[in-house]
Design an enzyme around this catalytic site. Structure first.
Site, PDB file in Angstrom:
ATOM      1  CG  ASP A  95      -2.142  -0.847   1.097  1.00 45.76           C
ATOM      2  OD1 ASP A  95      -2.356  -1.393   0.004  1.00 45.76           O
ATOM      3  OD2 ASP A  95      -2.899  -0.973   2.082  1.00 45.76           O
ATOM      4  CG  ASP A 150       3.456  -6.621  10.747  1.00 46.32           C
ATOM      5  OD1 ASP A 150       2.574  -6.872   9.897  1.00 46.32           O
ATOM      6  OD2 ASP A 150       3.201  -6.243  11.906  1.00 46.32           O
ATOM      7  CG  ASP A 152       9.138  -5.130  12.133  1.00 46.46           C
ATOM      8  OD1 ASP A 152       8.072  -5.460  11.581  1.00 46.46           O
ATOM      9  OD2 ASP A 152       9.217  -4.888  13.358  1.00 46.46           O
ATOM     10  CG  ASP A 243      -3.731  -7.869  15.804  1.00 47.59           C
ATOM     11  OD1 ASP A 243      -4.549  -7.082  16.322  1.00 47.59           O
ATOM     12  OD2 ASP A 243      -2.498  -7.717  15.915  1.00 47.59           O
TER      13      ASP A 243
END
Length: 494
Positions: A95, A150, A152, A243
């Site tokens: 995005d 994610d 990282d 989540d």
């Protein structure tokens, strides 16, 4: 009139202390569950991944947004996942609105040329933020199981082999792994964050899962059964913690979650306080939003026990503890003066001294989680004592910021999903300065934090004329905590 105000202050003070005490008792119960679970041998049906007929199709989703500093590391790491290429699909749900899009497209194309089934998926808008991206990717996902990371996070090459096999049990909807921290020792801030997250990923996740209480998918480093996501109502973007929302909806529909404490997935902690602020705000506001959205369904559910309901409610109220702590801190100085002016209320203050007991309970609980990762030597215990009180002080310093997030969540105030900036700092000498994603704005909260620092300095001074030093250590930690948050917030903008 003065006595009425005193009673109101003491009433609010008492209720906040009681809620904190109930929270500490819930944590103590989770510790008992955790220790009991660690002694048991766990037997579960598992896929035989040596049999090609049993290897399930998996889709890995990588939701990213303006991740210039970590995209190369992320894609290189994911490409090393050991799994049959014929049974693996990777979706880069991008995005991004900056130049990282072009670099990502180039890297994805290079990986496609190696034979990897990887797609660079772009949307026309960010509707639903991360939840919206995951939902859109799910519509075309080939996998029966959906792993999510994610930007990282850096799963090991055998991560899928360690997790997907538990889905042999058809009732398992999610397998979640423990987060590791590649930059734990970078600074005091990262050590504190690691300390808090370790407590969640050991004591809380294991303690709840051990007795079949509701746990949560942590947004990353876990894998879903696609059928479970659809059955629970799919991803929704009406809270900042999508989540937690989907986790509760799934478990209310009788899906089981499997938590793997022994499978660690390394990731990067925020290294500047402005980044930690945005992450804390999102987590705490999202927790309050989910309480507002879900608590009635939990309490009224016919298919779960009273104890599971209790832990579910306390879990949804986790972030609200910051509001209780802030109220106790704010009212503690007026309470000192009330105690001096109205000696007839001494009995109330004696009864309220169990706040110390709450601290002792948390101290014991966190020690067991700390030693499970760091070891139980005497030196480690000394380090733990220092880290616990440092953590406690800084958590107090975050209480205003997080209380505002909690209040916004409970009141239903909507806000944008603000990503946590990533840094890709590989050693202690790397600098975060120059990161283009860091905000340069001064938060109005910082002024209030500076005022509170002075306020609690006054609280320490007040102990002298009142000859009441019972709250002096508490006010000292509050002074240090708000001072730390305020000064670090200033320096993170240079």
């Amino acid at each position: 009139m003065g006595l009425i105000i005193a009673y109101i202050i003491i009433a609010i003070y008492s209720v906040a202390l009681l809620l904190i005490f109930f929270y500490s008792l819930a944590q103590l119960n989770l510790l008992v569950n955790y220790l009991g679970y660690k002694r048991r041998n766990q037997i579960a049906p598992k896929f035989n991944l040596l049999d090609p007929k049993e290897i399930p199709y998996v889709t890995i989703q990588l939701p990213v947004y303006n991740e210039e500093y970590v995209m190369e590391r992320l894609l290189e790491n994911i490409a090393k996942i050991e799994y049959p290429k014929s049974k693996l699909e990777i979706q880069v749900l991008d995005d991004s609105t900056d130049d990282s899009v072009n670099d990502t497209a180039t890297r994805v194309k290079a990986l496609q040329e190696t034979g990897l089934d990887i797609q660079h998926i772009r949307r026309e808008n960010r509707q639903g933020f991360k939840a919206g991206a995951l939902k859109e990717g799910l519509e075309i996902a080939k996998g029966e199981f959906i792993a999510i990371f994610d930007a990282d996070f850096m799963p090991s090459g055998d991560w899928l082999k360690k997790t997907v096999l538990y889905f042999k049990d058809p009732e398992i909807g999610v397998v979640q792994t423990r987060w590791g921290h590649i930059n734990r020792e970078y600074s005091t801030l990262t050590r504190i964050q690691a300390f808090a997250l370790d407590a969640h990923f050991t004591l809380e996740q294991v303690g709840r899962n051990a007795k079949g209480h509701f746990i949560n998918f942590n947004g990353t480093a876990g894998i879903w059964r696609k059928e479970c996501i659809i059955d629970a109502g799919n991803w929704e973007g009406d809270t900042l913690t999508e989540d937690l929302d989907l986790s509760y909806r799934a478990q209310l529909k009788n899906w089981k979650f499997k938590y793997l404490e022994d499978v660690e997935t390394p990731a990067e902690l925020p290294v500047v306080i402005s980044a930690a602020r945005s992450q804390q705000f999102r987590w705490n506001k999202g927790g309050a939003e989910n309480f507002r959205k879900t608590v009635v369904n939990v309490v009224s559910a016919k298919n779960i026990s009273f104890k599971t309901k209790f832990h579910g409610v306390m879990h949804l109220l986790n972030s609200s503890m910051f509001l209780c702590v802030f109220l106790v801190a704010l009212l503690s100085i007026p309470a000192m003066y009330i105690k001096a002016i109205y000696p007839q209320l001494d009995i109330v203050f004696t009864l309220l001294s169990f706040f110390v007991l709450s601290t002792i309970i948390l101290f014991v609980c966190y020690w067991f989680t700390y030693k499970s990762i760091q070891g139980s030597s005497f030196d480690n215990f000394v380090d733990y004592i220092k880290l616990f009180f440092t953590f406690f002080s800084v958590a107090l310093g975050f209480s205003l910021h997080n209380s505002i997030a909690v209040l916004e969540g409970h009141m239903g105030k909507r806000s944008e999903f603000v990503r946590t900036p990533k840094f890709n700092l590989n050693n202690l000498t790397d600098s975060w300065k120059g990161n283009k994603y860091l905000t340069k704005k001064l938060s109005p909260n910082m002024i209030l934090e500076a005022v509170l620092m002075v306020y609690f300095l006054f609280g320490m001074y007040s102990a002298i004329p009142l000859n009441d030093f019972g709250l002096f250590p508490f006010h000292f930690m509050l002074f240090i905590g708000f001072g730390f948050v305020f000064t670090k917030s200033l320096t993170s903008r240079v």
